[in-house]
Design an enzyme around this catalytic site. Structure first.
Site, PDB file in Angstrom:
ATOM      1  N   PRO A   2      61.610   4.774  -9.796  1.00 16.29           N
ATOM      2  CA  PRO A   2      61.207   3.838  -8.773  1.00 16.29           C
ATOM      3  C   PRO A   2      60.095   2.873  -9.238  1.00 16.29           C
ATOM      4  O   PRO A   2      59.259   3.167  -9.964  1.00 16.29           O
ATOM      5  CB  PRO A   2      60.581   4.880  -7.639  1.00 16.29           C
ATOM      6  N   GLU A   3      60.346   1.618  -8.776  1.00 15.45           N
ATOM      7  CA  GLU A   3      59.333   0.419  -9.215  1.00 15.45           C
ATOM      8  C   GLU A   3      58.426  -0.023  -8.234  1.00 15.45           C
ATOM      9  O   GLU A   3      58.524   0.967  -7.146  1.00 15.45           O
ATOM     10  CB  GLU A   3      60.206  -0.475  -9.843  1.00 15.45           C
ATOM     11  N   HIS A  97      63.976  21.944  -4.641  1.00 16.66           N
ATOM     12  CA  HIS A  97      63.036  21.029  -5.384  1.00 16.66           C
ATOM     13  C   HIS A  97      61.873  20.351  -4.790  1.00 16.66           C
ATOM     14  O   HIS A  97      61.417  19.199  -4.828  1.00 16.66           O
ATOM     15  CB  HIS A  97      64.007  19.905  -5.727  1.00 16.66           C
ATOM     16  N   ARG A 116      63.667  16.490 -11.346  1.00 14.43           N
ATOM     17  CA  ARG A 116      63.302  16.440 -12.848  1.00 14.43           C
ATOM     18  C   ARG A 116      61.838  16.989 -13.072  1.00 14.43           C
ATOM     19  O   ARG A 116      61.659  16.927 -14.344  1.00 14.43           O
ATOM     20  CB  ARG A 116      63.414  15.021 -13.277  1.00 14.43           C
ATOM     21  N   LYS A 159      49.427 -13.000 -27.786  1.00 18.53           N
ATOM     22  CA  LYS A 159      50.365 -11.962 -27.871  1.00 18.53           C
ATOM     23  C   LYS A 159      51.712 -12.216 -28.688  1.00 18.53           C
ATOM     24  O   LYS A 159      52.294 -13.126 -28.246  1.00 18.53           O
ATOM     25  CB  LYS A 159      50.796 -11.188 -26.659  1.00 18.53           C
TER      26      LYS A 159
END
Length: 284
Positions: A2-3, A97, A116, A159
């Site tokens: 998830p972002e 879970h 997970r 950078k």
């Protein structure tokens, strides 16, 4: 994983169920996730009232009435599932879970489900938030007032890495992930291969605006549905239907003449072990 938009969607889903409510019961059903739970985790949370919930980068922060903060990270497969109280139906059986279960004084259950077990939960004093190892080095929020063209240009100055890698550096800007970096670079017309230090002036302004626009649209759409991500209220997100380039290798992209039959359409390359999708014709 998830972002930022997915995490923001979960935060917005949790607020009406948890803010102002007391945690009448907290069940910790295993000793650890990615890391061990804090000592006396469930006991320290039980009876506490949730004052407010906010997002920082990809972390959820629940501020409690005794000055503690509960930090949650969804990891790769973590979900916050809502089970509303009902006089007519008993709560659904716990899944194997469902590792942490929060029950409010109204009877609502919020279950943290993580197949997970890459998620994270921690509990610490509010006064220590700025020095917490997971929070102290984060850059500005991409939807906050501190993130703009000049700020981004300053962070990228010098950078020598590709701009794609630089945007994934959480010290440059907090919370961006692979999907939305691809989408923002497309919208800004910048190649993911471009050296980060060259994104200055107008390019930085375009990119900062594109980041904000892509994230805002995704949040409004409810986040992107990816693998086993669901919103807090159980509804899948819809933004994946609006992706311009991500996951669309060989297809044409919106507003461009990159006909797959002639130019090959959206291209895919691997950068730092992650897939990057972009339009070679439009992004320079």
């Amino acid at each position: 994983m998830p972002e930022l938009p997915e995490v923001e969607t979960v935060v917005r889903g949790l607020r009406p169920r948890l803010e102002g409510r007391r945690l009448a019961q907290v069940q910790q059903r295993r000793p650890n996730l990615r890391f061990p739970f804090p000592e006396n985790f469930a006991a320290r949370l039980t009876g506490r009232r949730v004052e407010r919930i906010r997002r920082r980068a990809k972390y959820m922060l629940l501020h409690l009435d005794d000055g503690q903060v509960l930090l949650c990270h969804l990891g790769m497969s973590g979900r916050m599932m809502i089970h509303e109280a009902s006089d007519r139906e008993p709560p659904a059986p716990l899944d194997r879970h469902d590792h942490v279960v929060f029950t409010t004084d109204q009877g609502t259950e919020v279950r943290f489900n993580d197949a997970r077990r890459f998620g994270v939960m921690d509990l610490f004093a509010d006064s220590a938030a700025d020095s917490h190892p997971l929070l102290k080095d984060l850059g500005p929020e991409p939807l906050g007032n501190d993130f703009n063209g000049p700020a981004l240009a300053a962070a990228l100055k010098g950078k020598r890495s590709p701009i794609k890698a630089a945007l994934l550096d959480q010290r440059v800007v907090a919370g961006l992930g692979n999907i939305y970096v691809c989408e923002a670079l497309f919208l800004a017309g910048l190649s993911p291969r471009r050296q980060a230090y060259t994104v200055q002036g107008g390019r930085a302004e375009r990119l900062a605006g594109a980041v904000r626009q892509v994230l805002t649209r995704a949040i409004e759409a409810g986040g992107s549905s990816l693998r086993d991500y669901v919103q807090a209220d159980g509804e899948l997100g819809y933004f994946q239907h609006e992706w311009a380039v991500y996951g669309r290798e060989g297809e044409g992209c919106p507003g461009c003449d990159c006909d797959p039959a002639t130019s090959g359409g959206v291209a895919r390359l691997v950068q730092s072990g992650r897939s990057t999708f972009f339009c070679p014709r439009r992004q320079r």
